[in-house]
Design a protein around this motif. Structure first.
Motif, mmCIF file in Angstrom:
data_model
loop_
_atom_site.group_PDB
_atom_site.id
_atom_site.type_symbol
_atom_site.label_atom_id
_atom_site.label_comp_id
_atom_site.label_asym_id
_atom_site.label_seq_id
_atom_site.Cartn_x
_atom_site.Cartn_y
_atom_site.Cartn_z
ATOM 1 N N ARG A 45 -48.084 72.764 15.371
ATOM 2 C CA ARG A 45 -48.330 71.302 15.045
ATOM 3 C C ARG A 45 -47.954 70.755 14.234
ATOM 4 O O ARG A 45 -47.463 70.685 12.759
ATOM 5 N N ILE A 46 -47.323 69.159 13.742
ATOM 6 C CA ILE A 46 -47.633 68.371 13.745
ATOM 7 C C ILE A 46 -48.353 67.791 13.197
ATOM 8 O O ILE A 46 -49.030 67.412 13.978
ATOM 9 N N TRP A 47 -48.378 66.781 11.645
ATOM 10 C CA TRP A 47 -49.734 65.078 12.274
ATOM 11 C C TRP A 47 -48.577 64.287 11.873
ATOM 12 O O TRP A 47 -47.887 64.267 10.652
ATOM 13 N N ASP A 48 -48.873 63.197 12.194
ATOM 14 C CA ASP A 48 -48.038 61.810 12.329
ATOM 15 C C ASP A 48 -48.743 61.278 10.537
ATOM 16 O O ASP A 48 -50.276 61.466 10.396
ATOM 17 N N VAL A 49 -48.160 60.402 10.157
ATOM 18 C CA VAL A 49 -48.789 59.062 9.358
ATOM 19 C C VAL A 49 -49.792 58.655 9.713
ATOM 20 O O VAL A 49 -51.024 58.277 9.044
ATOM 21 N N ASP A 50 -50.139 58.427 10.800
ATOM 22 C CA ASP A 50 -51.623 58.255 11.225
ATOM 23 C C ASP A 50 -52.481 58.441 11.669
ATOM 24 O O ASP A 50 -53.528 58.431 12.578
ATOM 25 N N GLY A 51 -52.272 60.149 11.258
ATOM 26 C CA GLY A 51 -53.194 61.322 10.984
ATOM 27 C C GLY A 51 -53.029 62.019 12.987
ATOM 28 O O GLY A 51 -54.092 62.510 12.783
ATOM 29 N N GLU A 53 -52.270 64.601 16.297
ATOM 30 C CA GLU A 53 -51.979 65.716 15.777
ATOM 31 C C GLU A 53 -50.619 65.934 17.306
ATOM 32 O O GLU A 53 -51.425 65.648 18.589
ATOM 33 N N PHE A 54 -49.861 66.664 17.016
ATOM 34 C CA PHE A 54 -49.330 67.384 18.111
ATOM 35 C C PHE A 54 -48.477 68.648 18.327
ATOM 36 O O PHE A 54 -48.444 68.490 16.671
ATOM 37 N N ILE A 55 -48.771 69.310 19.515
ATOM 38 C CA ILE A 55 -48.463 70.456 19.768
ATOM 39 C C ILE A 55 -46.807 70.073 19.904
ATOM 40 O O ILE A 55 -46.065 69.501 20.714
ATOM 41 N N ASP A 56 -45.861 70.988 18.760
ATOM 42 C CA ASP A 56 -44.782 70.440 18.297
ATOM 43 C C ASP A 56 -43.597 71.334 19.113
ATOM 44 O O ASP A 56 -44.054 72.752 18.734
ATOM 45 N N PHE A 57 -42.735 71.267 19.760
ATOM 46 C CA PHE A 57 -41.898 71.889 20.820
ATOM 47 C C PHE A 57 -40.112 71.486 20.262
ATOM 48 O O PHE A 57 -39.236 71.881 21.135
ATOM 49 N N ARG A 58 -40.269 70.520 18.975
ATOM 50 C CA ARG A 58 -38.237 69.678 18.853
ATOM 51 C C ARG A 58 -38.506 70.856 17.219
ATOM 52 O O ARG A 58 -37.355 71.186 17.223
ATOM 53 N N ASN A 59 -39.364 71.262 16.887
ATOM 54 C CA ASN A 59 -39.331 72.437 15.069
ATOM 55 C C ASN A 59 -38.302 71.890 14.841
ATOM 56 O O ASN A 59 -37.139 72.745 14.753
ATOM 57 N N GLY A 60 -38.408 70.739 13.943
ATOM 58 C CA GLY A 60 -37.364 70.778 13.030
ATOM 59 C C GLY A 60 -35.338 70.719 13.701
ATOM 60 O O GLY A 60 -34.973 69.984 13.404
ATOM 61 N N LEU A 61 -35.712 69.953 14.774
ATOM 62 C CA LEU A 61 -34.654 69.721 15.894
ATOM 63 C C LEU A 61 -33.576 71.458 16.249
ATOM 64 O O LEU A 61 -32.643 71.504 16.121
ATOM 65 N N GLY A 62 -34.822 72.450 15.837
ATOM 66 C CA GLY A 62 -34.433 74.114 15.490
ATOM 67 C C GLY A 62 -34.818 74.591 14.633
ATOM 68 O O GLY A 62 -34.836 75.825 15.173
ATOM 69 N N PRO A 63 -34.458 74.272 13.594
ATOM 70 C CA PRO A 63 -34.512 75.136 12.759
ATOM 71 C C PRO A 63 -36.330 75.683 12.121
ATOM 72 O O PRO A 63 -35.314 77.408 11.923
ATOM 73 N N VAL A 64 -36.966 75.446 13.369
ATOM 74 C CA VAL A 64 -38.305 76.034 12.323
ATOM 75 C C VAL A 64 -38.053 77.559 13.716
ATOM 76 O O VAL A 64 -39.233 76.842 14.920
ATOM 77 N N THR A 65 -37.869 78.412 13.392
ATOM 78 C CA THR A 65 -38.286 79.316 13.864
ATOM 79 C C THR A 65 -39.703 80.051 14.321
ATOM 80 O O THR A 65 -40.319 80.560 15.282
ATOM 81 N N LEU A 66 -40.597 80.555 12.754
ATOM 82 C CA LEU A 66 -41.656 80.836 13.296
ATOM 83 C C LEU A 66 -42.568 80.174 13.194
ATOM 84 O O LEU A 66 -43.425 81.191 12.760
ATOM 85 N N GLY A 67 -42.576 79.216 12.401
ATOM 86 C CA GLY A 67 -43.414 77.630 12.554
ATOM 87 C C GLY A 67 -43.937 77.339 11.228
ATOM 88 O O GLY A 67 -42.943 77.850 10.138
ATOM 89 N N TYR A 68 -43.889 76.213 11.211
ATOM 90 C CA TYR A 68 -44.198 75.574 9.874
ATOM 91 C C TYR A 68 -45.143 75.906 8.888
ATOM 92 O O TYR A 68 -45.909 77.209 9.183
ATOM 93 N N CYS A 69 -44.257 76.368 7.359
ATOM 94 C CA CYS A 69 -45.447 76.590 6.125
ATOM 95 C C CYS A 69 -45.864 78.541 6.744
ATOM 96 O O CYS A 69 -46.663 79.266 6.290
#
Length: 408
Positions: A45-51, A53-69
């Motif tokens: 999941r990601i959060w934008d500057v307005d707070g 929340e999104f379930i994310d399937f862009r994953n940094g355009l692909g590099p995040v394969t395990l998950g953020y953090c």
């Protein structure tokens, strides 16, 4: 829809940065539903500057394969940070990660590191020219902006230039030639037109029709071998996703050289070019091909890579990407069909492509993406699950996308 802070940041960044992003594909297209700028991410999941929340399937355009953090990767980065980042000699990790990659990548007899996939593709092209003494290169798919040189080639993902791309000298474009995925006849014609002149064929898989690699990769391997050219795989997306060793492992056809980037370090900037020892050896000190980068072997990225590959080898990451991808994208395809929505996800489940089907209105896919953002799901033309997408996240995503589809 409260996006005031995002609008403010968007106005600020566009004043000081062309396109409002350092990456062409990251700038928001579907405002105000799409995030303007991101504040943080965790897991899937990601959060934008307005707070929001999104379930994310862009994953940094692909590099995040395990998950953020991801804990294992973050711990490795923090531990290395206390010891230093860049040194004036190779770090121990440069040796250890290179050894690790020779174990998991079929073509990798030797390995070197850079920062981006595009520059690693450029390195392979230079090696191929040095090895063969030839100038011409055939490119299949998008291999990064600095290699987008051919008239009619992809100058950004999925978009072909009608003529020589702006800023590229005509003489340079003349030695680069574009061919389509799974079009072996086009590649054969180029070898006929340029006998003894083609140094390499570099190929990035076509996402929507990746299964064609079963016959296309062997055909390319036979053709390049017959003509004395090198075969280069652009595994920037497919590596550490379709299989640990990419399409060369999945289809069992080994290239002379290959590039890996997205997925190798769970988002830390690192790319790999690797291949046959006799070819890679041309960039030895004093060798004819000079390829060098101060930041290629930075210890933070290498620590992340070591940890990432460790997770891949100790847990069934690849199996998870296939299973969760099928669970999500297969179910979404069923919903498209049931509702008569002329969209479909095609290709392999870890990295399928959204495609419009017969009768689709030109604005259907943009309207669907906009509705998905409105309900807190971040999608892209090629969308990915990561190792942090659990069954509950898939179920919640489908519930949100059901609501989005209801608005179409």
């Amino acid at each position: 829809m409260a996006t005031a802070r995002g609008d403010e940041f968007l106005a600020r960044i566009n004043k000081v940065m062309p396109h409002g992003s350092s990456t062409g594909s990251k700038a928001a297209v579907y405002r105000p539903e799409e995030p303007a700028l991101i504040e943080r991410g965790r897991g899937c999941r990601i959060w934008d500057v307005d707070g929001r929340e999104f379930i994310d399937f862009r994953n940094g355009l692909g590099p995040v394969t395990l998950g953020y953090c991801h804990p294992a990767v973050n711990d490795a980065i923090r531990e290395q940070l206390e010891r230093g980042i860049v040194y004036s000699h190779p770090h121990r990790l440069e040796c250890e990660v290179a050894e690790l990659l020779t174990e998991v990548l079929p073509c990798a007899e030797q390995v070197r590191f850079l920062k981006t996939g595009g520059e690693a593709c450029a390195a392979c092209i230079r090696l191929a020219r040095a090895y063969t003494g030839r100038e011409h290169v055939v490119q299949i798919g998008y291999n990064g902006w600095l290699n987008s040189l051919a008239a009619g080639g992809q100058y950004r993902p999925g978009v072909a230039a009608e003529k020589v791309p702006a800023g590229v000298p005509a003489g340079l474009a003349a030695v680069h030639h574009a061919a389509g995925w799974n079009d072996i006849a086009a590649v054969e014609r180029l070898f006929e037109l340029l006998p003894g002149q083609i140094a390499a064929v570099t190929v990035a898989a076509g996402y929507a029709d990746m299964a064609a690699g079963k016959t296309f990769y062997p055909a390319l391997r036979a053709l390049t071998s017959r003509h004395g050219a090198l075969l280069i795989y652009d595994e920037i997306v497919t590596g550490f996703r379709v299989a640990l060793g990419g399409v060369q492992e999945y289809f069992g056809v080994t290239p002379d050289l290959a590039v890996f980037a997205k997925g190798v370090a769970n988002g830390m900037p690192l790319s790999v070019f690797c291949g046959r020892r006799e070819v890679m050896g041309l960039c030895e000190r004093g060798g004819p091909a000079v390829i060098s980068s101060t930041y290629g072997g930075d210890a933070l990225s290498l620590a992340a890579a070591q940890a990432t590959i460790g997770v891949y080898r100790s847990q069934d990451v690849i199996g998870h990407l296939w299973r969760q991808g099928e669970a999500l994208w297969g179910a979404l395809n069923q919903r498209f069909a049931a509702r008569g929505v002329a969209l479909q996800l095609k290709g392999f489940w870890p990295c399928p492509q959204f495609c419009a089907t017969a009768g689709a209105a030109p604005d259907l896919l943009p309207r669907f993406f906009r509705a998905a953002y409105r309900h807190g799901v971040s999608l892209y033309g090629v969308s990915y699950v990561n190792f942090s997408h659990k069954d509950s996240d898939v179920a919640e995503t489908l519930e949100r996308l059901d609501r989005a589809l209801g608005e179409l």
